[in-house]
Design an enzyme around this catalytic site. Structure first.
Site, PDB file in Angstrom:
ATOM      1  N   HIS A 115       0.815  -1.213   0.000  1.00 34.55           N
ATOM      2  CA  HIS A 115       0.000   0.000   0.000  1.00 34.55           C
ATOM      3  C   HIS A 115       0.852   1.269   0.000  1.00 34.55           C
ATOM      4  O   HIS A 115       1.616   1.490   0.947  1.00 34.55           O
ATOM      5  CB  HIS A 115      -0.881  -0.043   1.262  1.00 34.55           C
ATOM      6  N   ARG A 116       0.741   2.067  -1.043  1.00 39.81           N
ATOM      7  CA  ARG A 116       1.578   3.268  -1.245  1.00 39.81           C
ATOM      8  C   ARG A 116       3.060   2.856  -1.233  1.00 39.81           C
ATOM      9  O   ARG A 116       3.926   3.580  -0.716  1.00 39.81           O
ATOM     10  CB  ARG A 116       1.320   4.327  -0.175  1.00 39.81           C
ATOM     11  N   GLU A 170       0.729  -0.208  -4.635  1.00 44.85           N
ATOM     12  CA  GLU A 170      -0.345   0.745  -4.916  1.00 44.85           C
ATOM     13  C   GLU A 170       0.230   2.149  -4.892  1.00 44.85           C
ATOM     14  O   GLU A 170       1.166   2.424  -4.122  1.00 44.85           O
ATOM     15  CB  GLU A 170      -1.430   0.600  -3.842  1.00 44.85           C
ATOM     16  N   ASP A 192      -0.973   6.578  -5.336  1.00 50.92           N
ATOM     17  CA  ASP A 192      -2.057   7.570  -5.432  1.00 50.92           C
ATOM     18  C   ASP A 192      -1.626   8.639  -6.418  1.00 50.92           C
ATOM     19  O   ASP A 192      -0.584   9.272  -6.228  1.00 50.92           O
ATOM     20  CB  ASP A 192      -2.286   8.210  -4.055  1.00 50.92           C
ATOM     21  N   HIS A 194      -0.464  10.945  -1.585  1.00 52.10           N
ATOM     22  CA  HIS A 194      -1.790  10.538  -1.108  1.00 52.10           C
ATOM     23  C   HIS A 194      -2.697  11.708  -0.744  1.00 52.10           C
ATOM     24  O   HIS A 194      -3.832  11.810  -1.211  1.00 52.10           O
ATOM     25  CB  HIS A 194      -1.658   9.610   0.103  1.00 52.10           C
ATOM     26  N   GLU A 235      -4.267   4.332  -8.087  1.00 50.57           N
ATOM     27  CA  GLU A 235      -5.506   4.969  -7.612  1.00 50.57           C
ATOM     28  C   GLU A 235      -5.566   6.417  -8.082  1.00 50.57           C
ATOM     29  O   GLU A 235      -4.647   7.201  -7.834  1.00 50.57           O
ATOM     30  CB  GLU A 235      -5.597   4.935  -6.078  1.00 50.57           C
ATOM     31  N   LYS A 269      -6.643   9.665  -7.197  1.00 50.64           N
ATOM     32  CA  LYS A 269      -7.015  10.238  -5.890  1.00 50.64           C
ATOM     33  C   LYS A 269      -7.702  11.582  -6.089  1.00 50.64           C
ATOM     34  O   LYS A 269      -7.138  12.486  -6.709  1.00 50.64           O
ATOM     35  CB  LYS A 269      -5.736  10.375  -5.053  1.00 50.64           C
ATOM     36  N   ASP A 317       0.202  -2.221   4.311  1.00 52.05           N
ATOM     37  CA  ASP A 317       1.418  -1.426   4.553  1.00 52.05           C
ATOM     38  C   ASP A 317       2.601  -2.349   4.821  1.00 52.05           C
ATOM     39  O   ASP A 317       3.756  -1.936   4.695  1.00 52.05           O
ATOM     40  CB  ASP A 317       1.226  -0.525   5.792  1.00 52.05           C
TER      41      ASP A 317
END
Ligand code: G3P
Ligand code: CA
Length: 276
Positions: free
Chosen positions: A43-44, A70, A72, A85, A144, A146, A268
């Site tokens: 995640h990120r 992932e 953003d 993000h 994503e 955002k 994460d």
């Protein structure tokens, strides 16, 4: 009763009782098969270990053998696609104000690593193009969009970046575009009809009609992990939707989702999903 038969029967009863909880515990364990069938999505980037949405976090995801990471995506004042993000710079950089109020050149001057740890000082805000070029073919990327309503035209820009690299087909590497803004996902579907797409949702009930509508343009339904039960995963699969819930930050949640049969886990900490 023969003494030996008696001892045998008592032994059988003892081991039967003692073994029962063991076999239940075993049935409850996460199986390797579950891990293999589930994509491990950092995640990120591996943001539990390095500053989110930076090259350091993406490198860490590769090093930890995650299947995907992932990101953003937002847009600078002069139309560059940047990975960050929050819609403001304050939490994760040494700048302040709205992302969209700064040019790419101004954003490049910011430090996006020190807030996480001094060893990450000097990490920059990356661009989508830079990250696609650096990691395509090495690891999957879950993109994503955002807050796309803040950035008119962002869908077209993302579509151009993907198309220019021939990354808009499901068979080309593992790249997925997703958003909480479902109109935006539909726009990408119109621009890139073969692109794998995901619909993001919070912890909210969904009707069969909604699922059917999502399935008409997206392949993934990615909800808050609190929505997941085995039954819900089966229901999504019955609509031909795969699911990659977010965001895992503890071992128990990873184990729960693996046992529920989800298709991917956004985390994460990639080692909670698979300690490879
Ligand atoms: O990929 C899903 C997840 O990233 C959505 O939440 O706030 O971390 O972007 P957020
Ligand atoms: Ca995200």
């Amino acid at each position: 009763m023969n003494r030996y038969i008696f001892i045998f029967l008592v032994g059988l009863m003892f081991f039967g009782v003692a073994a029962a909880p063991l076999s239940t515990a075993h049935a409850d364990e996460v199986k390797n098969k579950d891990r293999k069938q589930t994509l491990n999505i950092a995640h990120r980037g591996a943001s539990g270990y390095a500053p989110e949405n930076t090259i350091a976090a993406f490198d860490k995801a590769v090093e930890m053998k995650a299947d995907m990471f992932e990101v953003d995506v937002q847009m600078s004042k002069d139309g560059e696609l940047v990975l960050i993000h929050d819609t403001t710079l304050d939490r994760t950089t040494d700048g302040s104000g709205n992302v969209g109020d700064f040019t790419y050149e101004e954003l490049q001057k910011l430090d996006a690593g020190s807030w996480f740890g001094e060893e990450f000082a000097g990490e920059k805000i990356p661009t989508l193009g830079e990250v696609l070029d650096k990691y395509r073919g090495k690891i999957g990327i879950l993109i994503e969009l955002k807050s796309p309503a803040l950035y008119p035209g962002i869908e077209e820009k993302v579509a151009e970046e993907l198309k220019a690299r021939n990354l808009d087909k499901p068979e080309n590497d593992k790249i997925i575009v997703q958003s909480f803004n479902h109109e935006s996902v539909q726009k990408v579907h119109e621009l890139l009809p073969s692109m794998p797409l995901g619909v993001l949702l919070g912890n909210t009930e969904v009707t069969d009609e909604q699922l059917s509508e999502f399935a008409s343009y997206a392949e993934y339904f990615n909800p808050n992990k609190a929505m997941i039960t085995k039954e819900f995963v089966d229901r999504l699969h019955s609509f031909d939707l795969q699911t990659q819930p977010y965001t895992v930050r503890d071992q128990a949640s990873a184990d729960y989702l693996l046992k529920a049969g989800v298709d991917g886990i956004i985390t994460d900490f990639p080692d909670y999903v698979d300690p490879r």
